[in-house]
Design an enzyme around this catalytic site. Structure first.
Site, short mmCIF file in Angstrom:
data_model
loop_
_atom_site.label_atom_id
_atom_site.label_comp_id
_atom_site.label_asym_id
_atom_site.label_seq_id
_atom_site.Cartn_x
_atom_site.Cartn_y
_atom_site.Cartn_z
N PRO A 1 0.83 -1.21 0.00
CA PRO A 1 0.00 0.00 0.00
C PRO A 1 0.86 1.26 0.00
CG PRO A 1 -0.19 -1.17 2.10
CD PRO A 1 0.67 -2.00 1.21
N GLU A 2 0.43 2.27 -0.73
CA GLU A 2 1.14 3.54 -0.74
C GLU A 2 0.46 4.49 0.25
OE1 GLU A 2 2.55 4.86 -4.56
OE2 GLU A 2 2.39 2.85 -5.41
N LYS B 1 4.00 5.61 5.22
CA LYS B 1 3.37 4.30 5.25
C LYS B 1 3.17 3.80 6.69
CE LYS B 1 5.25 3.39 0.70
NZ LYS B 1 6.16 2.60 -0.14
N ARG C 1 12.71 11.07 11.13
CA ARG C 1 13.45 10.26 10.16
C ARG C 1 12.79 10.29 8.78
NH1 ARG C 1 13.38 5.81 13.35
NH2 ARG C 1 12.12 4.60 11.93
N ASN D 1 5.58 2.55 -5.56
CA ASN D 1 5.96 2.22 -6.94
C ASN D 1 5.03 2.80 -8.02
OD1 ASN D 1 7.86 1.13 -8.54
ND2 ASN D 1 7.06 -0.96 -8.50
N ARG E 1 13.28 -2.56 -7.16
CA ARG E 1 11.86 -2.44 -7.53
C ARG E 1 11.78 -2.14 -9.02
NH1 ARG E 1 8.37 -1.22 -3.29
NH2 ARG E 1 6.76 -1.75 -4.78
#
Ligand SMILES: [Zn+2]
Length: 265
Positions: free
Chosen positions: A2-3, A51, A120, A161, A254
């Site tokens: 999932p994005e 995410k 981060r 992606n 990827r």
């Protein structure tokens, strides 16, 4: 995987169902050992960044969830369904339930640990008021390809992606171009477009990135499933703009998709 748009959608849905209520929390497969610490407590809110999800049960009681590639939620109306398979987490009230299977992390974070996670991560285009400047700066310093940098969660948080491929096509920038060769105007354009596309992707479960005039049928309605995207998973098929075959190649583990003609190195 999932994005960011799906993660933000989960945060909104779960907050609508459970925030402001005392909830039951348990872990049928025992993989979330600290579920007991949350059981019976009131869920104050659900936060999403990139995410990552943070279910706020109070100071130093933030349930962190990262779905990774295989994690997924299910939800429904009570009664609870029978446990089948590896259910890591359940959250429920008298009326609604939620189940999580898989995922790379479900654990309790202190406020400090959640804060250091936020530090981060790069700016998240779905967070109102997020300042993209630190992300631009990182990209413009690096020789790494822009396609890899957009997926780096410490540069921008939440882009995966599909959006990586589509944002670069829409900007007509080759994923192979070194980060430092992108201009500030180009990066501002990508950021603005990311905000737009990801926000649409929170509302709609289909991520449509093509605009009607570019589709083969030039229709406001999608005629073919294939018209959803310009390049993502369209390798070997003709580019909607120039007819060149869409390319596909591995980049940093990827698969990246792009039009070798429209997207400039
Ligand atoms: Zn093309």
């Amino acid at each position: 995987m999932p994005e960011g748009n799906e993660i933000h959608r989960f945060a909104q849905t779960h907050a609508a169902l459970f925030a402001g209520r005392k909830v039951h929390v348990d872990s049928p497969n025992g993989r979330f050992a600290d579920a007991n610490a949350l059981d019976g407590k009131k869920l104050l809110g659900v936060d999403a960044v990139g995410k990552h999800l943070g279910y706020n049960f109070g100071r130093d009681l933030i349930m962190h969830v990262h779905l990774g590639i295989y994690g997924d939620f299910r939800q429904g109306k009570m009664p609870l369904p029978e446990v089948t398979g590896a259910v890591r987490l359940r959250m429920y009230t008298r009326t609604d339930w939620l189940e999580l299977r898989g995922g790379t992390d479900t654990s309790i974070f202190s406020g400090a640990k959640w804060g250091s996670l936020l530090k981060r991560l790069g700016p998240d285009p779905l967070r109102p008021g997020a300042d993209p400047a630190p992300g631009f700066e990182k990209i413009q310093k690096r020789n790494t390809q822009i396609g890899a940098l957009l997926m780096d969660q410490s540069v921008f948080a939440g882009i995966g992606n599909i959006y990586r491929a589509e944002l670069l096509f829409r900007a007509r920038i080759s994923p192979w171009r070194p980060g430092k060769e992108t201009s500030l105007a180009e990066l501002k354009g990508i950021w603005k477009d990311a905000k737009k596309l990801l926000s649409e992707g929170v509302k709609n479960t289909r991520y449509v990135t093509t605009i009607p005039k570019d589709r083969p049928h030039r229709s406001a309605r999608l005629v073919l499933e294939e018209e959803l995207h310009y390049v993502y998973r369209r390798h070997g098929k003709p580019c909607f703009i120039c007819g060149t075959k869409i390319g596909r190649k591995e980049m940093a583990g990827r698969t990246v998709y792009w039009c070798p003609k429209c997207q400039k190195d």
